[in-house]
Design a protein around this motif. Structure first.
Motif, mmCIF file in Angstrom:
data_model
loop_
_atom_site.group_PDB
_atom_site.id
_atom_site.type_symbol
_atom_site.label_atom_id
_atom_site.label_comp_id
_atom_site.label_asym_id
_atom_site.label_seq_id
_atom_site.Cartn_x
_atom_site.Cartn_y
_atom_site.Cartn_z
ATOM 1 N N SER A 150 0.865 -1.173 0.039
ATOM 2 C CA SER A 150 0.021 -0.058 0.026
ATOM 3 C C SER A 150 0.895 1.313 -0.006
ATOM 4 O O SER A 150 1.499 1.344 -0.858
ATOM 5 C CB SER A 150 -0.764 -0.073 1.259
ATOM 6 N N ALA A 172 -0.910 -4.371 -3.572
ATOM 7 C CA ALA A 172 -2.049 -3.167 -3.563
ATOM 8 C C ALA A 172 -1.224 -1.741 -3.979
ATOM 9 O O ALA A 172 -1.717 -0.847 -2.760
ATOM 10 C CB ALA A 172 -2.955 -3.226 -2.174
ATOM 11 N N HIS A 215 -2.533 -7.650 -6.366
ATOM 12 C CA HIS A 215 -3.532 -6.830 -6.172
ATOM 13 C C HIS A 215 -5.119 -7.581 -5.947
ATOM 14 O O HIS A 215 -5.207 -8.718 -6.831
ATOM 15 C CB HIS A 215 -3.909 -5.799 -7.208
ATOM 16 N N ASP A 219 -10.607 -4.554 -4.041
ATOM 17 C CA ASP A 219 -10.011 -3.536 -3.422
ATOM 18 C C ASP A 219 -10.929 -2.206 -3.395
ATOM 19 O O ASP A 219 -10.907 -1.655 -4.562
ATOM 20 C CB ASP A 219 -8.585 -3.080 -3.753
ATOM 21 N N TYR A 224 -8.513 -2.080 -8.331
ATOM 22 C CA TYR A 224 -7.615 -3.282 -8.978
ATOM 23 C C TYR A 224 -7.292 -2.570 -10.467
ATOM 24 O O TYR A 224 -5.967 -3.070 -10.769
ATOM 25 C CB TYR A 224 -8.457 -4.499 -9.377
ATOM 26 N N GLY A 247 -9.668 -7.893 -0.943
ATOM 27 C CA GLY A 247 -9.935 -6.479 -0.714
ATOM 28 C C GLY A 247 -8.555 -5.953 -0.560
ATOM 29 O O GLY A 247 -7.449 -6.275 -0.880
ATOM 30 N N HIS A 248 -8.736 -4.523 0.357
ATOM 31 C CA HIS A 248 -7.222 -4.084 0.411
ATOM 32 C C HIS A 248 -6.397 -4.550 1.657
ATOM 33 O O HIS A 248 -5.293 -4.305 1.778
ATOM 34 C CB HIS A 248 -7.603 -2.433 0.770
ATOM 35 N N LYS A 249 -7.094 -4.911 2.641
ATOM 36 C CA LYS A 249 -6.465 -5.189 3.927
ATOM 37 C C LYS A 249 -6.500 -6.813 4.118
ATOM 38 O O LYS A 249 -5.794 -7.256 5.290
ATOM 39 C CB LYS A 249 -7.147 -4.697 5.042
#
Length: 292
Positions: A150, A172, A215, A219, A224, A247-249
């Motif tokens: 991130s 990500a 990724h 997200d 993505y 997802g992101h996390k």
């Protein structure tokens, strides 16, 4: 004063006030640090760790942890984390690399955990280069893996563009931090206001090692499609890995993510002889006429 002119002045003043507020408050909006006391003791069950403190030329202290594998080392992963908490919580992800025989060095950016110092994009980049140089004193660059998660993806890309690590892994990643923030403030002059533009796409152009981008398709923070776009910046060196539904996390909750990490760290692809493939075969769209 005409009513319409009065309204325009009010809107202009409000715009200026919001712009100033964004400039001075962006550190609080972008970074969510967890600060730890100097005497805090890190502990991870079944993990062999060693704590380091690096003093920078401006007097800041950068705190980091080295996670050691139980087998002979295959190299070291410099893990650059996201924008929240501290390495106290991020340390649990080190096992994803130590299990493959890699040392993992995690550091807290300025103002995170036990790290001190005034934070800026320039200062963080300088800190990370000093840390990278320290790694080069202990091992060769072909044994250094850069992993950016991130927020850390931009800094990892910058490091890779200025050095020659074994590989760069982006988890990500964003195209640029300016693009991310523009989704939430589309009418603000962010190219002028933002102090952390972090143009990942610019730095990827100069990376000369293999680039692996991971990724998730779900997200919501960094879409993505961002990684699809980034994969085209330096296509000959880049591979895109897709975590369906990720997802992101939560990518670490997917089996496919761990399979990807395994393949990236352990795979030694052979050079393909393209002359034996169909890569140069041309297909005509015209119908051939059959003469009697």
């Amino acid at each position: 004063m005409p009513y319409w002119l009065h309204i325009c002045i009010v809107i202009f003043v409000a715009y200026v006030v919001i712009s100033i507020a964004l400039y001075y408050l962006q550190d609080y909006m972008l970074f969510k640090p967890e600060k730890l006391p100097k005497d805090f003791e890190f502990y991870y069950e079944n993990q062999d760790i060693k704590e380091y403190n690096l003093e920078t030329r401006d007097g800041a202290i950068i705190n980091g942890l080295l996670f050691k594998p139980k087998t002979e080392s295959n190299g070291v992963v410099l893990y650059l984390k996201g924008n929240s908490k501290s390495i106290k919580g991020w340390g649990k992800f080190a096992v994803d690399f130590t299990r493959h025989g890699y040392n993992v060095l995690m550091v807290d950016y300025r103002g995170f955990g036990k790290s001190t110092g005034r934070r800026s994009q320039k200062a963080i980049k300088r800190d990370l280069q000093v840390i990278y140089n320290k790694l080069k004193e202990k091992t060769t660059e072909d044994r250094i893996v850069l992993y950016g998660r991130s927020l850390g993806s931009g800094f990892a890309a910058k490091l890779a563009s200025m050095n020659h690590p074994k590989m760069l892994i982006l988890d990500a990643p964003y195209y640029s931090l300016t693009k991310v923030t523009a989704r939430y403030a589309p009418f603000m002059p962010l190219s002028i206001l933002i102090k952390y533009p972090l143009p990942t796409y610019k730095w990827l152009k100069y990376v000369e090692c293999p680039i692996h981008i991971i990724h998730g398709t779900n997200d919501k923070l960094i879409p993505y499609k961002t990684s699809i776009k980034l994969s085209k910046v330096n296509p000959k060196l880049t591979k895109l890995y897709t975590v369906i539904g990720g997802g992101h996390k939560n990518l670490n909750n997917f089996e496919s993510y761990h399979e990807m990490i395994h393949d990236i760290l352990n795979n030694n692809p052979e050079k393909i002889d393209l002359s034996t493939t169909s890569i140069h075969v041309k297909h005509s769209s015209k119908k051939s006429s059959n003469k009697a």
